[in-house]
Design a protein around this motif. Structure first.
Motif, short mmCIF file in Angstrom:
data_model
loop_
_atom_site.label_atom_id
_atom_site.label_comp_id
_atom_site.label_asym_id
_atom_site.label_seq_id
_atom_site.Cartn_x
_atom_site.Cartn_y
_atom_site.Cartn_z
N LYS A 25 14.58 14.17 1.99
CA LYS A 25 13.26 14.24 1.36
C LYS A 25 12.87 12.81 0.99
N THR A 26 11.68 12.44 1.40
CA THR A 26 11.16 11.11 1.10
C THR A 26 10.46 11.15 -0.25
N LEU A 27 10.83 10.24 -1.14
CA LEU A 27 10.26 10.19 -2.48
C LEU A 27 9.10 9.18 -2.57
N ASP A 28 9.20 8.11 -1.78
CA ASP A 28 8.20 7.04 -1.84
C ASP A 28 8.16 6.33 -0.50
N ILE A 29 6.95 6.04 -0.04
CA ILE A 29 6.76 5.24 1.17
C ILE A 29 5.69 4.21 0.87
N LYS A 30 5.98 2.97 1.18
CA LYS A 30 4.97 1.93 1.01
C LYS A 30 5.09 0.95 2.17
N LYS B 158 0.88 -1.17 0.00
CA LYS B 158 0.00 0.00 0.00
C LYS B 158 0.91 1.22 0.00
N GLN B 159 0.57 2.21 -0.81
CA GLN B 159 1.34 3.45 -0.91
C GLN B 159 0.91 4.42 0.19
N ILE B 160 1.86 5.17 0.69
CA ILE B 160 1.61 6.23 1.67
C ILE B 160 2.12 7.53 1.06
N PRO B 161 1.27 8.53 0.90
CA PRO B 161 1.76 9.81 0.36
C PRO B 161 2.82 10.40 1.30
N PRO B 162 3.98 10.77 0.80
CA PRO B 162 5.05 11.26 1.67
C PRO B 162 4.98 12.74 2.02
N ASP B 163 4.03 13.48 1.45
CA ASP B 163 4.03 14.94 1.59
C ASP B 163 4.00 15.43 3.03
N LYS B 164 3.10 14.91 3.85
CA LYS B 164 2.98 15.39 5.24
C LYS B 164 4.24 15.08 6.03
N PHE B 165 4.78 13.88 5.83
CA PHE B 165 6.03 13.55 6.52
C PHE B 165 7.15 14.47 6.06
N ASN B 166 7.23 14.72 4.76
CA ASN B 166 8.26 15.63 4.25
C ASN B 166 8.14 17.02 4.87
N ASP B 167 6.91 17.48 5.09
CA ASP B 167 6.71 18.78 5.73
C ASP B 167 7.31 18.80 7.13
N THR B 168 7.22 17.66 7.85
CA THR B 168 7.73 17.63 9.23
C THR B 168 9.25 17.53 9.29
N ILE B 169 9.89 17.02 8.23
CA ILE B 169 11.35 16.86 8.27
C ILE B 169 12.08 17.88 7.39
N ALA B 170 11.37 18.74 6.74
CA ALA B 170 11.96 19.63 5.74
C ALA B 170 13.13 20.46 6.28
N LYS B 171 13.05 20.90 7.50
CA LYS B 171 14.09 21.77 8.06
C LYS B 171 14.93 21.07 9.12
N ARG B 172 14.71 19.76 9.32
CA ARG B 172 15.45 19.03 10.35
C ARG B 172 16.84 18.66 9.85
N LYS B 173 17.83 19.21 10.50
CA LYS B 173 19.21 18.92 10.16
C LYS B 173 19.83 17.91 11.12
N ASP B 174 19.03 17.46 12.09
CA ASP B 174 19.53 16.50 13.08
C ASP B 174 19.45 15.06 12.57
N ILE B 175 18.75 14.81 11.47
CA ILE B 175 18.64 13.47 10.91
C ILE B 175 19.83 13.28 9.96
N LYS B 176 20.81 12.53 10.40
CA LYS B 176 22.05 12.38 9.64
C LYS B 176 22.08 11.13 8.77
N THR B 177 21.46 10.03 9.21
CA THR B 177 21.57 8.76 8.50
C THR B 177 20.20 8.27 8.04
N SER B 178 20.22 7.30 7.14
CA SER B 178 18.97 6.71 6.67
C SER B 178 18.25 5.97 7.81
N ASP B 179 19.00 5.35 8.71
CA ASP B 179 18.38 4.69 9.88
C ASP B 179 17.64 5.72 10.74
N GLU B 180 18.27 6.87 10.95
CA GLU B 180 17.62 7.93 11.73
C GLU B 180 16.37 8.44 11.03
#
Length: 135
Positions: A112-117, A26-48
């Motif tokens: 920036k998240t391009l796709d979430i499923k 099932k696809q999840i639109p990434p837009d809302k999540f992207n809005d929450t992380i757009a300015k976060r510089k504390d997320i350094k890795t893909s695991d984070e």
């Protein structure tokens, strides 16, 4: 001629057999999540990043269950990342696990998240114990 016809028929059969067993998502639109992380510089890795997504989901979730995540990540030829998190569910009688697959890119210091499923699998006796969406 007969051998090549047989091989062609066999290949078609195998493609149909294994193609029908493909994992559904099932696809999840990434837009809302992207809005929450757009300015976060504390997320350094893909695991984070995938952990931040689970925190974001918990905010909107009806349960307070803490995910037990097994995370794998790989860099794609495009430079984007494919991040997979499997959450082993312990507090549900029917649901055994849930899988999130995310494609994301990192530019400068932000993600920036391009796709979430996602998909899931049930416990034995409660539906399919294979990964899928029940479709």
């Amino acid at each position: 001629m007969k051998a090549s016809l047989f091989r062609g028929g066999l290949m078609l059969f195998l493609l149909i057999l294994f193609g029908s067993c493909a994992e559904s998502f099932k696809q999840i639109p990434p837009d809302k999540f992207n809005d929450t992380i757009a300015k976060r510089k504390d997320i350094k890795t893909s695991d984070e990043l995938i952990k931040a997504y689970y925190q974001y989901r918990q905010y909107y979730s009806e349960t307070d269950a803490r995910p037990r995540l097994n995370i794998t990540s790989r860099k794609l030829d495009s430079g984007d990342y494919e991040i997979t998190a499997i959450d082993t569910i312990t507090n549900d009688d029917a649901l055994a696990a849930e899988k999130i697959v995310m494609i994301a890119t990192r530019k400068a210091e932000t993600w920036k998240t391009l796709d979430i499923k996602y998909n899931w699998k049930a416990r034995d006796g409660y539906g399919s114990s294979e990964w899928g969406t029940g479709n």
